[in-house]
Scaffold this motif. Structure first.
Motif, PDB file in Angstrom:
ATOM      1  N   PRO A  19       0.794  -1.247  -0.156  1.00 29.56           N
ATOM      2  CA  PRO A  19       0.084  -0.090   0.045  1.00 29.56           C
ATOM      3  C   PRO A  19       0.913   1.302  -0.076  1.00 29.56           C
ATOM      4  O   PRO A  19       0.418   2.406  -0.265  1.00 29.56           O
ATOM      5  N   MET A  20       2.189   1.078   0.277  1.00 31.56           N
ATOM      6  CA  MET A  20       2.943   2.590   0.312  1.00 31.56           C
ATOM      7  C   MET A  20       3.426   2.770  -0.811  1.00 31.56           C
ATOM      8  O   MET A  20       3.957   3.926  -0.726  1.00 31.56           O
ATOM      9  N   LEU A  21       3.369   1.825  -1.748  1.00 33.07           N
ATOM     10  CA  LEU A  21       3.946   2.185  -3.197  1.00 33.07           C
ATOM     11  C   LEU A  21       3.042   3.162  -3.826  1.00 33.07           C
ATOM     12  O   LEU A  21       3.689   3.758  -4.836  1.00 33.07           O
ATOM     13  N   ARG A  22       1.843   3.510  -3.408  1.00 27.71           N
ATOM     14  CA  ARG A  22       1.140   4.583  -4.055  1.00 27.71           C
ATOM     15  C   ARG A  22       1.794   6.021  -3.691  1.00 27.71           C
ATOM     16  O   ARG A  22       1.591   6.941  -4.141  1.00 27.71           O
ATOM     17  N   PHE A  23       2.573   5.945  -2.483  1.00 33.92           N
ATOM     18  CA  PHE A  23       3.313   7.213  -2.102  1.00 33.92           C
ATOM     19  C   PHE A  23       4.696   7.325  -2.395  1.00 33.92           C
ATOM     20  O   PHE A  23       5.325   8.442  -2.291  1.00 33.92           O
ATOM     21  N   ILE A  24       5.315   5.948  -1.992  1.00 34.37           N
ATOM     22  CA  ILE A  24       6.960   5.817  -2.189  1.00 34.37           C
ATOM     23  C   ILE A  24       7.257   4.951  -3.428  1.00 34.37           C
ATOM     24  O   ILE A  24       6.868   4.076  -3.720  1.00 34.37           O
ATOM     25  N   LYS A  25       8.209   5.778  -4.190  1.00 31.26           N
ATOM     26  CA  LYS A  25       8.392   4.952  -5.523  1.00 31.26           C
ATOM     27  C   LYS A  25       9.714   4.207  -5.252  1.00 31.26           C
ATOM     28  O   LYS A  25      10.696   4.885  -4.503  1.00 31.26           O
TER      29      LYS A  25
END
Length: 594
Positions: A45-51
């Motif tokens: 879910p963090m990949l929406r914010f962290i590339k």
């Protein structure tokens, strides 16, 4: 602060310091058995914010947690899952803090908080309680206990449906065919006697319909013009007008029913803080129908009946008073809700335990109360539940094909006796002890079988299947509790102390058991929020499975040293206490021996 809360805060800090990103939430899940770790942070879910690569992101967060949280001893990353390993000391400290708290997981209500009134049972006084009422009572009572355990002040109540055409049907049948018989003269419980006359009315009504149809009248017309039905309708008008003879008969027969209900409630193990009667509250409902007419909430039709038009709210028109001025169910439900707030000003919400065939009724009731201007109406909840079926099919009260609640309770105890005797588990018990245990096992089986199912689901109830000493059943959990009590009795003879044990390495099974115990407070809160005893039931089963796995893999009284023995006995005691608390929220007793 729980481990998950601590980890959540630190994961957010790790993301902020490493990636300059602010996370709102962190997703966790249990670590899969094949991987090392005690709790897993989900990276995806963090990949929406962290590339970036999820494995590298997990590595960065894992290193931060090891450096900043003393209880984190290591981690591993599998694809997008960060598996965090927790030091034994964390679980041991947690355990030492809660092991002597008999009320672990249960929260006391605050005096200043608003209360919730939970309604359940709410029977008609024309028949005894049956299997459907059993599910209603068990659900309502358990939800009330769970809400209390979650920190809410609760009043348990019921509305007794003691007026209406169905009551007059039993009254009329007794008047015509009863020959003055009473519970005393027949030896029947009063609710059963009155219920017999409800069935008798239906039998006579059907006969009269057949006779009218034979004269050439249509079936529908015959149903409306059967003389016995017209006489019952006339009796209802006389009752509402206060006609002395009719009211006296009503009081007498209702008195018989109340005495019978009280016996059933005691046998079932449920109680109430306050009672309401439709014969009182419908009058207040009629007052507010008049108020609603003045304010434009209700309108009068040409025939004199009063309605509420809810079409703009995507519902339909709902009658709240008949043309002849008599009340309908909606009238009395409006009055009952208002009366409760008048009686208990600290009540800020209500829970109605009623079957799902009444979903639309409560949708309309809550909306009408909001339109009448009551602020508390936004805190009303319909605890809607599915019907209970038997392998033989659906029950019908008027045809006398219901499963009587008293008979069911007796049958459950008899089934428990038969299975216990077959298993040969009761050597050395006195006859009195055996009878008490049969009732505890039988009722526990009945309650657990019903409450372990999500309230919204329909149940096919199989009495024999419910009393099984293996699997997800009440007796299996009760047996595990009794097994632990046997361990504790043996441990007491070796003078096991209550000292805090800290210098030990946890066995994998001990750690898994501690993790399960740690979940209990959260489960209680979730069960209260969702009005679902099933969450408590299935949590308790999971706890018992973990204990039995621990019991089979780890020696308790034969531990290698005294520290391990003390810890394992204390752990067993805490498991037993948690089972007892969990089952207490379901209204189920646990036996000391079994």
């Amino acid at each position: 602060m729980s481990l998950q809360e601590t980890l959540s805060n630190q994961v957010k800090q790790a993301v902020k310091s490493s990636f300059d990103i602010t996370l709102e939430t962190v997703e966790f899940q249990a670590t899969r058995k094949e991987f090392a770790g005690d709790i897993t942070v989900v990276i995806f879910p963090m990949l929406r914010f962290i590339k970036g690569n999820p494995v590298q992101i997990g590595e960065t967060i894992g290193n931060y947690l090891v450096e900043n949280i003393a209880d984190v001893k290591g981690f591993n990353v599998v694809k997008g899952f960060l598996n965090v390993e927790i030091n034994d000391s964390y679980y041991i400290n947690f355990f030492n803090n809660i092991k002597q708290n008999d009320a672990y997981g249960l929260v006391s209500p605050k005096a200043e908080d608003k209360a919730v009134m939970v309604e359940y049972s709410s029977p008609n006084t024309n028949k005894p309680l049956h299997l459907g009422h059993v599910r209603n009572n068990l659900l309502g009572y358990s939800v009330a206990e769970i809400l209390k355990a979650a920190g809410t002040k609760v009043y348990k109540t019921q509305i007794i449906n003691d007026r209406g055409i169905h009551i007059c049907k039993s009254m009329l049948a007794w008047k015509r065919f009863g020959n003055g018989e009473t519970p005393e003269s027949t030896g029947l419980k009063g609710d059963k006697l009155v219920g017999n006359y409800y069935v008798k009315f239906d039998q006579e009504y059907k006969k009269e319909i057949e006779e009218l149809v034979a004269t050439g009248m249509s079936q529908e017309e015959a149903k409306k013009h059967a003389p016995i039905l017209l006489e019952a309708q006339d009796m209802l008008l006389k009752w509402e007008a206060g006609e002395e003879e009719t009211v006296a008969l009503w009081k007498k027969m209702n008195g018989w029913v109340y005495d019978g209900f009280n016996i059933t409630y005691k046998n079932l193990g449920v109680d109430f803080d306050t009672l309401y009667y439709e014969s009182n509250t419908y009058l207040l409902g009629k007052e507010f129908v008049a108020e609603g007419l003045k304010s434009g909430v209700f309108v009068t039709e040409e025939d004199g009946s009063v309605w509420c038009d809810l079409t703009e709210d995507r519902l339909d028109k709902k009658i709240v008073q008949r043309a002849d001025g008599t009340a309908v169910y909606m009238t009395q439900d409006i009055g009952t809700a208002i009366q409760r707030i008048k009686d208990f000003p600290d009540v800020g919400g209500m829970v109605y335990t009623v079957g799902n065939e009444q979903d639309y009724h409560f949708q309309v009731l809550f909306l009408i109360l909001k339109k009448l201007g009551f602020e508390w109406a936004k805190n009303l909840y319909h605890l809607s539940y599915g019907m209970v079926d038997l392998p033989s099919g659906k029950m019908k009260s008027r045809e006398g094909t219901v499963v009587d609640a008293d008979d069911l309770i007796d049958e459950m105890a008899k089934t428990a006796r038969d299975i216990s005797e077959e298993l040969g588990k009761l050597d050395g018990y006195t006859e009195e002890e055996k009878q008490a245990l049969y009732k505890t096992i039988g009722l526990g089986a009945l309650k657990y079988y019903i409450l372990k199912v999500d309230p919204k689901k329909r149940i096919l109830f199989d009495p024999k299947e419910s009393i099984d000493f293996q699997g997800n059943t009440g007796p299996f959990i009760q047996y595990t509790y009794a097994r632990i009590q046997s361990i504790l009795r043996k441990a007491a003879s070796t003078t096991i102390s209550d000292q805090n044990i800290s210098e030990i390495s946890l066995h994998e099974k001990e750690k898994e058991l501690l993790k399960q115990i740690q979940l209990f407070p959260e489960v209680v809160q979730n069960a209260a929020a969702q009005h679902s005893p099933a969450l408590i039931a299935n949590y308790t089963y999971d706890l018992v499975k973990e204990f039995n796995s621990f019991y089979q893999n780890v020696s308790i009284l034969g531990a290698d040293n005294d520290n391990e023995k003390v810890f394992r006995v204390q752990l067993s005691n805490t498991v037993a206490n948690t089972i007892k608390n969990g089952f207490g929220l379901l209204g189920i007793d646990v036996p000391e021996r079994m």
